[in-house]
Design a protein around this motif. Structure first.
Motif, PDB file in Angstrom:
ATOM      1  N   LEU A   1       9.386  -2.713  26.323  1.00 52.64           N
ATOM      2  CA  LEU A   1      10.338  -2.277  27.356  1.00 52.64           C
ATOM      3  C   LEU A   1      10.802  -0.854  27.110  1.00 52.64           C
ATOM      4  O   LEU A   1      11.139  -0.126  28.049  1.00 52.64           O
ATOM      5  N   LEU A   2      10.820  -0.441  25.846  1.00 47.54           N
ATOM      6  CA  LEU A   2      11.401   0.841  25.478  1.00 47.54           C
ATOM      7  C   LEU A   2      10.380   1.954  25.412  1.00 47.54           C
ATOM      8  O   LEU A   2      10.726   3.094  25.142  1.00 47.54           O
ATOM      9  N   SER A   3       9.104   1.655  25.661  1.00 47.67           N
ATOM     10  CA  SER A   3       8.069   2.676  25.513  1.00 47.67           C
ATOM     11  C   SER A   3       8.208   3.792  26.532  1.00 47.67           C
ATOM     12  O   SER A   3       7.655   4.860  26.374  1.00 47.67           O
ATOM     13  N   ASP A   4       8.960   3.544  27.597  1.00 45.33           N
ATOM     14  CA  ASP A   4       9.184   4.584  28.606  1.00 45.33           C
ATOM     15  C   ASP A   4      10.677   4.827  28.759  1.00 45.33           C
ATOM     16  O   ASP A   4      11.171   5.065  29.837  1.00 45.33           O
ATOM     17  N   SER A   5      11.392   4.767  27.627  1.00 42.46           N
ATOM     18  CA  SER A   5      12.851   4.844  27.674  1.00 42.46           C
ATOM     19  C   SER A   5      13.348   6.161  28.244  1.00 42.46           C
ATOM     20  O   SER A   5      14.412   6.228  28.824  1.00 42.46           O
ATOM     21  N   GLU A   6      12.528   7.226  28.077  1.00 43.80           N
ATOM     22  CA  GLU A   6      12.976   8.507  28.624  1.00 43.80           C
ATOM     23  C   GLU A   6      13.126   8.442  30.122  1.00 43.80           C
ATOM     24  O   GLU A   6      14.040   9.019  30.695  1.00 43.80           O
ATOM     25  N   GLU A   7      12.228   7.690  30.764  1.00 46.37           N
ATOM     26  CA  GLU A   7      12.299   7.570  32.218  1.00 46.37           C
ATOM     27  C   GLU A   7      13.549   6.817  32.619  1.00 46.37           C
ATOM     28  O   GLU A   7      14.227   7.148  33.577  1.00 46.37           O
ATOM     29  N   LEU A   8      13.881   5.747  31.832  1.00 46.26           N
ATOM     30  CA  LEU A   8      15.000   4.897  32.203  1.00 46.26           C
ATOM     31  C   LEU A   8      16.322   5.613  32.025  1.00 46.26           C
ATOM     32  O   LEU A   8      17.320   5.220  32.598  1.00 46.26           O
ATOM     33  N   THR A   9      16.358   6.650  31.198  1.00 43.58           N
ATOM     34  CA  THR A   9      17.602   7.374  31.011  1.00 43.58           C
ATOM     35  C   THR A   9      17.519   8.765  31.635  1.00 43.58           C
ATOM     36  O   THR A   9      18.234   9.678  31.264  1.00 43.58           O
ATOM     37  N   SER A  10      16.621   8.909  32.568  1.00 44.52           N
ATOM     38  CA  SER A  10      16.394  10.213  33.197  1.00 44.52           C
ATOM     39  C   SER A  10      17.631  10.709  33.913  1.00 44.52           C
ATOM     40  O   SER A  10      18.406   9.950  34.476  1.00 44.52           O
ATOM     41  N   ASP A  11      17.810  12.042  33.864  1.00 41.95           N
ATOM     42  CA  ASP A  11      18.927  12.655  34.575  1.00 41.95           C
ATOM     43  C   ASP A  11      18.555  13.054  35.995  1.00 41.95           C
ATOM     44  O   ASP A  11      19.332  13.712  36.679  1.00 41.95           O
ATOM     45  N   GLY A  12      17.364  12.651  36.443  1.00 44.59           N
ATOM     46  CA  GLY A  12      16.920  13.052  37.774  1.00 44.59           C
ATOM     47  C   GLY A  12      17.869  12.627  38.865  1.00 44.59           C
ATOM     48  O   GLY A  12      18.170  13.389  39.792  1.00 44.59           O
ATOM     49  N   ASN A  13      18.347  11.383  38.779  1.00 51.83           N
ATOM     50  CA  ASN A  13      19.257  10.899  39.806  1.00 51.83           C
ATOM     51  C   ASN A  13      20.560  11.680  39.823  1.00 51.83           C
ATOM     52  O   ASN A  13      21.167  11.886  40.870  1.00 51.83           O
ATOM     53  N   LEU A  14      21.020  12.109  38.623  1.00 55.06           N
ATOM     54  CA  LEU A  14      22.261  12.882  38.561  1.00 55.06           C
ATOM     55  C   LEU A  14      22.101  14.209  39.298  1.00 55.06           C
ATOM     56  O   LEU A  14      23.019  14.655  39.990  1.00 55.06           O
ATOM     57  N   TRP A  15      20.919  14.830  39.152  1.00 55.04           N
ATOM     58  CA  TRP A  15      20.689  16.086  39.868  1.00 55.04           C
ATOM     59  C   TRP A  15      20.642  15.853  41.372  1.00 55.04           C
ATOM     60  O   TRP A  15      21.141  16.662  42.154  1.00 55.04           O
ATOM     61  N   LYS A  16      20.057  14.727  41.774  1.00 54.09           N
ATOM     62  CA  LYS A  16      20.028  14.411  43.211  1.00 54.09           C
ATOM     63  C   LYS A  16      21.440  14.231  43.747  1.00 54.09           C
ATOM     64  O   LYS A  16      21.777  14.724  44.826  1.00 54.09           O
ATOM     65  N   ILE A  17      22.267  13.511  42.992  1.00 53.40           N
ATOM     66  CA  ILE A  17      23.657  13.299  43.410  1.00 53.40           C
ATOM     67  C   ILE A  17      24.415  14.622  43.431  1.00 53.40           C
ATOM     68  O   ILE A  17      25.221  14.883  44.324  1.00 53.40           O
ATOM     69  N   PHE A  18      24.142  15.496  42.433  1.00 49.25           N
ATOM     70  CA  PHE A  18      24.771  16.818  42.407  1.00 49.25           C
ATOM     71  C   PHE A  18      24.423  17.598  43.673  1.00 49.25           C
ATOM     72  O   PHE A  18      25.295  18.202  44.306  1.00 49.25           O
ATOM     73  N   VAL A  19      23.127  17.575  44.035  1.00 47.09           N
ATOM     74  CA  VAL A  19      22.686  18.295  45.236  1.00 47.09           C
ATOM     75  C   VAL A  19      23.341  17.721  46.488  1.00 47.09           C
ATOM     76  O   VAL A  19      23.801  18.462  47.365  1.00 47.09           O
ATOM     77  N   LEU A  20      23.414  16.384  46.574  1.00 44.51           N
ATOM     78  CA  LEU A  20      24.072  15.765  47.732  1.00 44.51           C
ATOM     79  C   LEU A  20      25.544  16.151  47.794  1.00 44.51           C
ATOM     80  O   LEU A  20      26.092  16.421  48.863  1.00 44.51           O
ATOM     81  N   GLY A  21      26.207  16.161  46.618  1.00 44.36           N
ATOM     82  CA  GLY A  21      27.602  16.591  46.579  1.00 44.36           C
ATOM     83  C   GLY A  21      27.747  18.047  46.989  1.00 44.36           C
ATOM     84  O   GLY A  21      28.688  18.417  47.705  1.00 44.36           O
ATOM     85  N   PHE A  22      26.795  18.890  46.547  1.00 41.92           N
ATOM     86  CA  PHE A  22      26.816  20.309  46.912  1.00 41.92           C
ATOM     87  C   PHE A  22      26.662  20.473  48.420  1.00 41.92           C
ATOM     88  O   PHE A  22      27.386  21.260  49.047  1.00 41.92           O
ATOM     89  N   LEU A  23      25.735  19.715  49.014  1.00 42.06           N
ATOM     90  CA  LEU A  23      25.546  19.779  50.467  1.00 42.06           C
ATOM     91  C   LEU A  23      26.806  19.306  51.193  1.00 42.06           C
ATOM     92  O   LEU A  23      27.199  19.870  52.220  1.00 42.06           O
ATOM     93  N   GLY A  24      27.446  18.259  50.643  1.00 44.93           N
ATOM     94  CA  GLY A  24      28.703  17.799  51.235  1.00 44.93           C
ATOM     95  C   GLY A  24      29.767  18.873  51.184  1.00 44.93           C
ATOM     96  O   GLY A  24      30.542  19.049  52.128  1.00 44.93           O
ATOM     97  N   GLY A  25      29.814  19.621  50.078  1.00 46.85           N
ATOM     98  CA  GLY A  25      30.770  20.716  49.965  1.00 46.85           C
ATOM     99  C   GLY A  25      30.488  21.832  50.956  1.00 46.85           C
ATOM    100  O   GLY A  25      31.409  22.424  51.524  1.00 46.85           O
ATOM    101  N   LEU A  26      29.193  22.119  51.173  1.00 51.00           N
ATOM    102  CA  LEU A  26      28.833  23.147  52.168  1.00 51.00           C
ATOM    103  C   LEU A  26      29.271  22.722  53.565  1.00 51.00           C
ATOM    104  O   LEU A  26      29.748  23.546  54.360  1.00 51.00           O
TER     105      LEU A  26
END
Length: 651
Positions: free
Chosen positions: A181-206
């Protein structure tokens, strides 16, 4: 006013302390004193760290949250004699809530007298909910298990009945090759979603920048800094500080949710899928929408803005900080609905409270950027369009968006509760009506209270045509088993339909919604299992089903090669009474397993140490893990993952 200024400044400076883990400012002990053969005093004593305070049970309802004691399983076993008595408290006036509050300093003690009715009773379980504050306020829950004979009791020696022991053990799996289960642990803890949420928040601010509450303040504020600061360098510095404080204020709004996340890893998911909270969001968003339409103005109390405005004249850093607070308050009628959307959309267990922080950071950066940018390049102010009717148009546009989002929250509640009110076709029909009204507004057919005389323009007509095209696209989703891939995850799933369905599983696949039944079928047919942790209100789960599972090669391998077990962690349908039980998750946490969602969310967390959805695991009927766990992914990646799992089983 001085105390208010100090408190708010300390609040921001205390954020880093809170993030470092100082979330237990009260140390508790429990005792019991025998008064007679049937009466006892239950005593809960807390030592409060310096500068912190805990609120009384009897503090004003209009202020901070009071402490609440609840005694479990009292019916027929014991009764409470009066209300719990308290140790010495202090009273102080709260300028923000404008009420007198009652709280404890240094020490808090609750004493509740009980009368035992069942002589076989050996233990009491007591829950305490309270709020403890300093620069930040933390909502806490404590659970006490007390032996009537006075001996020490912890959750380590809580006596669970045989049914609870048996059913608790049934949730724990003896997984083989769990390390896979842990062989792809980097993917499971990826910050990709955080960047997506940041971008959505940025667009909301605009978007918030283009509203009547914020846009006119940009040139006024920048001009103030550049002209009133004495020299250009100081003006630029002050404007940048102003922008930085805006970001800090919005980030600070997300901090309390980190404390919630640390208390219970499932709590944010529980909040986001709560039936009545989604209904409340539905009502609030309807309220926001009609505010944007101009039927009333949504504002915070004037006293808050006035106090912040007065404080902003202090000068220096504190004055600039309170100018930023004033902006946040006076612009609330426009930013509040956008922030509400961000809050409601970010509160999931996938990423926890960090998603909300990322979104709030993006929102704050977008709001702050123009003030710093125009201070650095003041000539750019001349290129800004003048305020006018277009700002009102933007506000109405946001009103229609809020209206559409409102029905998404009602749909979440409907799916989780199985009410059957907003089947897929009904939901799509409502959205078609909302966006058709939006098109009619831009065509000038309908008007709202704050609209002036309608002037046709090429941009408005063009936008109206695009909206009509979107309505037509929505209409294609009214046919049986149709997919709206651009909106995957927003409408209810295809099997939640007015049309008669062959299966209540995604895409008409065969699936099991009980783990044991699925295991038995897989063993009998010698097939591997795709364990699908999903949710009725999970947008990304629907996206995976409609965009990835629907791909012919993925669909075929799922249909022919796997036994699909879909476990809905947010299902609020109650388990049969005989299947309900209590489970000891750890030495500090007892959990009542009362609903289907309680059972499968606990099952997921115990065996896979995660509370996020979608979450996929491939395994054999003998509980051998075949591959790393998988979350949201693309078609090719997901297909290769399924194929590799089959190869592992074959070996």
């Amino acid at each position: 006013m001085k105390n208010l200024i100090v408190a708010l400044v300390l609040f921001l400076s205390g954020i880093s302390t809170a993030q470092q883990g100082v979330i237990d400012p009260v140390t508790w002990e429990s005792n019991i004193t025998k008064i007679s053969d049937t009466e006892y005093d239950v005593i809960l004593t807390g030592s409060i760290d310096e500068e912190w305070h805990v609120f009384s049970q009897f503090t004003s309802e209009d202020g901070s949250l009071p402490s609440v004691l609840s005694f479990e399983q009292s019916e027929g076993n014991y009764e409470l004699l009066g209300t719990a008595k308290e140790s010495e408290t202090v009273k102080a006036y709260n300028d923000i809530f404008e009420v007198e509050e009652t709280y404890f300093l240094k020490k808090v003690e609750f004493t509740q007298r009980i009368k035992v009715l069942n002589q076989d009773l050996k233990q009491l379980t007591i829950n305490l909910e309270y709020q403890v504050c300093k620069e930040v306020c933390i909502n806490k829950e404590e659970q006490f298990v007390i032996n009537l004979d006075g001996s020490k009791a912890t959750l380590d020696n809580v006596v669970l009945d045989e049914k609870s022991k048996t059913l608790s053990n049934s949730l724990l799996l003896d997984l083989k090759h769990k390390e896979r289960l842990l062989s792809d642990s980097e993917e499971l803890t990826s910050d990709g979603n955080l960047w997506k949420i940041f971008v959505l928040g940025f667009l909301g601010g605009l978007v918030a920048l283009l509203t009547p509450c914020v846009f006119p303040m940009i040139p006024l504020t920048v001009s103030f800094f550049t002209k009133q600061s004495g020299n250009k360098a100081k003006g630029i510095r002050n404007a940048i500080l102003y922008g930085a404080f805006i970001v800090i204020i919005y980030v600070a709004l997300s901090i309390p949710f980190h404390f919630l996340d640390s208390v219970d890893p499932e709590i944010l998911n529980t909040i986001s899928t709560n039936i009545w909270l989604n209904v409340i969001f539905f009502v609030i968003f309807i309220f926001f929408a009609f505010s944007f339409f101009g039927y009333y103005e949504l504002t915070l109390p004037n006293s808050w803005s006035n106090k912040m405005d007065s404080a902003s004249s202090t000068g220096g850093l504190i004055g600039i900080f309170f100018m930023a607070v004033t902006l946040a308050l006076v612009s609330f009628s426009c930013t509040g609905p956008i922030l509400g959307s961000l809050l409601a959309g970010s509160l999931t267990s996938d990423g926890g409270a960090f998603q909300l922080t990322a979104g709030m950071t993006g929102f704050g950066v977008a709001l702050a950027l123009p003030f710093a940018l125009f201070a650095l390049f003041p000539n750019l102010l001349k290129s800004l369009p003048k305020s006018g009717g277009w700002l009102t148009t933007v506000k109405v546009l946001l009103g229609f968006v809020e209206l559409a989002l409102a029905f998404k929250f009602l749909s979440n509640a409907d799916l989780v509760a199985h009410w059957g009110l907003l089947k897929r076709e009904v939901f799509i029909g409502i959205w078609m009506l909302i966006f058709l009204l939006m098109a009619l507004y831009f065509f000038g057919v309908i008007r709202f209270p704050h609209d002036g005389k309608k002037k046709f323009s090429f941009p408005k007509v063009s936008f109206a045509v695009l909206v009509v095209a979107f309505v037509i696209y929505l209409g294609t989703g009214l046919t049986k088993n149709s997919h709206l891939k651009l909106l995957a995850g927003f409408p209810p799933p295809t099997f939640y339909s007015l049309y008669e369905q062959e299966s209540d599983c995604p895409l008409g696949l065969d699936c099991f919604k009980d783990f044991d039944e699925g295991i038995a079928f897989a063993k009998a047919n010698n097939k591997p299992i795709l364990l699908d942790f999903t949710g009725w209100a999970c947008v990304n789960c629907r996206k995976m089903e409609e965009n990835v599972w629907s791909d012919p090669k993925v669909y075929q391998i799922l249909k022919d090669e796997y036994v699909l077990i879909s476990l809905y962690i947010d299902d609020r349908k109650e388990l049969p009474k005989e299947a309900q039980f209590r489970m000891k998750l750890n030495e500090n946490h007892l959990k009542d397993i009362e609903t289907i969602g309680d059972k499968w969310s606990t099952f997921q967390y115990l065996n896979f140490q995660t509370a996020s959805q979608p979450f996929y695991v491939t395994m054999t009927s003998d509980l051998e893990i075949l591959n790393e766990a998988k979350q949201y992914s693309g078609v090719d990646e997901y297909y290769e993952w399924l194929a590799k799992s089959l190869e592992t089983k074959g070996n």
